[in-house]
Write a protein that holds these residues in place. Structure first.
Motif, PDB file in Angstrom:
ATOM      1  N   SER A 252      24.663 -12.989  37.960  1.00  0.00           N
ATOM      2  CA  SER A 252      23.484 -12.284  37.448  1.00  0.00           C
ATOM      3  C   SER A 252      23.896 -11.035  36.679  1.00  0.00           C
ATOM      4  CB  SER A 252      22.562 -11.898  38.599  1.00  0.00           C
ATOM      5  OG  SER A 252      22.050 -13.040  39.239  1.00  0.00           O
TER       6      SER A 252
ATOM      7  N   ALA B 143      20.149  -9.686  48.251  1.00  0.00           N
ATOM      8  CA  ALA B 143      19.783  -9.005  47.008  1.00  0.00           C
ATOM      9  C   ALA B 143      20.312  -7.578  47.002  1.00  0.00           C
ATOM     10  CB  ALA B 143      18.265  -9.012  46.826  1.00  0.00           C
TER      11      ALA B 143
ATOM     12  N   GLN C 280      26.669  -4.687  41.652  1.00  0.00           N
ATOM     13  CA  GLN C 280      26.456  -4.574  40.207  1.00  0.00           C
ATOM     14  C   GLN C 280      26.570  -3.127  39.733  1.00  0.00           C
ATOM     15  OE1 GLN C 280      22.628  -6.401  40.202  1.00  0.00           O
ATOM     16  NE2 GLN C 280      23.442  -8.480  40.349  1.00  0.00           N
TER      17      GLN C 280
ATOM     18  N   LEU D 106      24.104  -7.570  46.406  1.00  0.00           N
ATOM     19  CA  LEU D 106      24.466  -7.918  45.031  1.00  0.00           C
ATOM     20  C   LEU D 106      24.145  -6.768  44.071  1.00  0.00           C
ATOM     21  CD1 LEU D 106      23.340 -11.651  44.779  1.00  0.00           C
ATOM     22  CD2 LEU D 106      25.542 -10.719  45.471  1.00  0.00           C
TER      23      LEU D 106
ATOM     24  N   SER E  77      28.300 -16.562  41.510  1.00  0.00           N
ATOM     25  CA  SER E  77      27.165 -15.675  41.267  1.00  0.00           C
ATOM     26  C   SER E  77      27.381 -14.988  39.932  1.00  0.00           C
ATOM     27  CB  SER E  77      27.044 -14.636  42.376  1.00  0.00           C
ATOM     28  OG  SER E  77      25.846 -13.886  42.247  1.00  0.00           O
TER      29      SER E  77
ATOM     30  N   LEU F 218      16.609 -15.460  46.866  1.00  0.00           N
ATOM     31  CA  LEU F 218      17.494 -14.640  47.696  1.00  0.00           C
ATOM     32  C   LEU F 218      16.697 -13.975  48.810  1.00  0.00           C
ATOM     33  CD1 LEU F 218      19.418 -12.661  44.907  1.00  0.00           C
ATOM     34  CD2 LEU F 218      20.172 -14.757  46.046  1.00  0.00           C
TER      35      LEU F 218
ATOM     36  N   THR G 139      18.413  -9.983  39.636  1.00  0.00           N
ATOM     37  CA  THR G 139      18.528 -10.165  41.084  1.00  0.00           C
ATOM     38  C   THR G 139      17.204  -9.885  41.791  1.00  0.00           C
ATOM     39  OG1 THR G 139      20.876  -9.596  40.998  1.00  0.00           O
ATOM     40  CG2 THR G 139      19.797  -9.427  43.140  1.00  0.00           C
TER      41      THR G 139
ATOM     42  N   GLU H 276      15.012 -12.824  41.274  1.00  0.00           N
ATOM     43  CA  GLU H 276      15.442 -13.875  42.203  1.00  0.00           C
ATOM     44  C   GLU H 276      14.872 -13.633  43.596  1.00  0.00           C
ATOM     45  OE1 GLU H 276      19.688 -15.710  41.108  1.00  0.00           O
ATOM     46  OE2 GLU H 276      19.770 -13.548  41.500  1.00  0.00           O
ATOM     47  N   ARG H 277      14.896 -12.376  44.027  1.00  0.00           N
ATOM     48  CA  ARG H 277      14.352 -12.054  45.358  1.00  0.00           C
ATOM     49  C   ARG H 277      12.863 -12.366  45.431  1.00  0.00           C
ATOM     50  NH1 ARG H 277      12.267 -12.297  49.105  1.00  0.00           N
ATOM     51  NH2 ARG H 277      12.016 -10.900  50.897  1.00  0.00           N
TER      52      ARG H 277
ATOM     53  N   GLU I 224      29.786 -10.577  41.557  1.00  0.00           N
ATOM     54  CA  GLU I 224      28.886  -9.665  40.854  1.00  0.00           C
ATOM     55  C   GLU I 224      29.596  -8.355  40.487  1.00  0.00           C
ATOM     56  OE1 GLU I 224      25.874 -10.100  39.670  1.00  0.00           O
ATOM     57  OE2 GLU I 224      25.652 -12.140  40.436  1.00  0.00           O
TER      58      GLU I 224
END
Length: 231
Positions: free
Chosen positions: A65, A85, A92, A88, A63, A80, A71, A74-75, A11
């Motif tokens: 995203s 999370a 980012q 990541l 990965s 995740l 993200t 996703e959580r 990421e």
């Protein structure tokens, strides 16, 4: 190296290269086409879309995203846990800042130059809601129907198009938005304009999350298998 460490590295690197592509191509475009903003935007959008396709293709098995809103969705979809999370998202944001610094330095500019490019107003904020909602729908609509192998082209194509059909030129990413505050170039955004963009992006992500739960209540078996392999 642990699986989480590999994902954090992916990421971080992916977001850094993405932002370097956005900012660097913006600088190059403004230098090559200084009197034609439309042509500069075309050059910027093509480079960004192509970079996204390449980066997602390469990093998706680990990965890919590159976006805190993706993200977070996703959580909330249960893909995740909170610890993953958070790690990541931190990667980012840090990767995005490094990408801007690298782009500035590549073109002989100061490593950090606060942008004076104000981007504000209801039309631009709506543009960010639309851009982010569309992006999140593209990502999860593709994944949840078991067509993950097509996501790189889908996302890259969408972002290249959204540069043109949204009033904001589709930042659609809080990490990218923050990173673009430290370049006073074609791709920059003034720090005072960034918070409203981020709020709009979160609103767009929330709207997309609701639509995803409505339209894709179940996940295709192929998507579940791929998810277990990656996560």
């Amino acid at each position: 190296m642990s699986q989480l460490a590999r994902r954090v590295a992916a990421e971080f690197a992916g977001t850094a290269f993405l932002v370097a592509a956005v900012v660097g191509s913006g600088i190059m475009a403004s230098r090559l086409s200084p009197s034609d903003t439309g042509l500069a935007l075309l050059e910027n959008s093509i480079a960004t879309g192509a970079a996204l396709i390449a980066l997602i293709t390469a990093l998706q098995p680990i990965s890919a995203s590159f976006n805190p809103v993706v993200t977070l969705v996703e959580r909330f979809l249960g893909v995740l846990n909170s610890r993953t999370a958070a790690a990541l998202i931190a990667a980012q944001f840090l990767g995005g800042l490094l990408g801007t610094v690298a782009a500035n330095l590549m073109f002989g500019l100061d490593a950090v130059a606060i942008s004076a490019h104000a981007r504000t107003g209801p039309g631009l904020w709506l543009g960010e809601i639309v851009a982010t909602a569309g992006l999140v729908l593209i990502v999860f609509g593709t994944l949840r129907t078991g067509r993950g192998e097509r996501i790189a082209v889908a996302v890259g194509s969408y972002i290249a198009a959204a540069y043109w059909f949204t009033s904001s030129t589709s930042f659609a990413n809080p990490a990218v938005t923050l990173a673009r505050t430290i370049t006073d170039t074609f791709a920059g955004i003034a720090p005072a304009s960034a918070p409203a963009f981020v709020v709009a992006q979160l609103a767009g992500g929330t709207a997309a999350f609701i639509l995803i739960r409505l339209m894709y209540p179940s996940v295709a078996p192929a998507a579940l298998a791929a998810d277990r392999k990656v996560h």
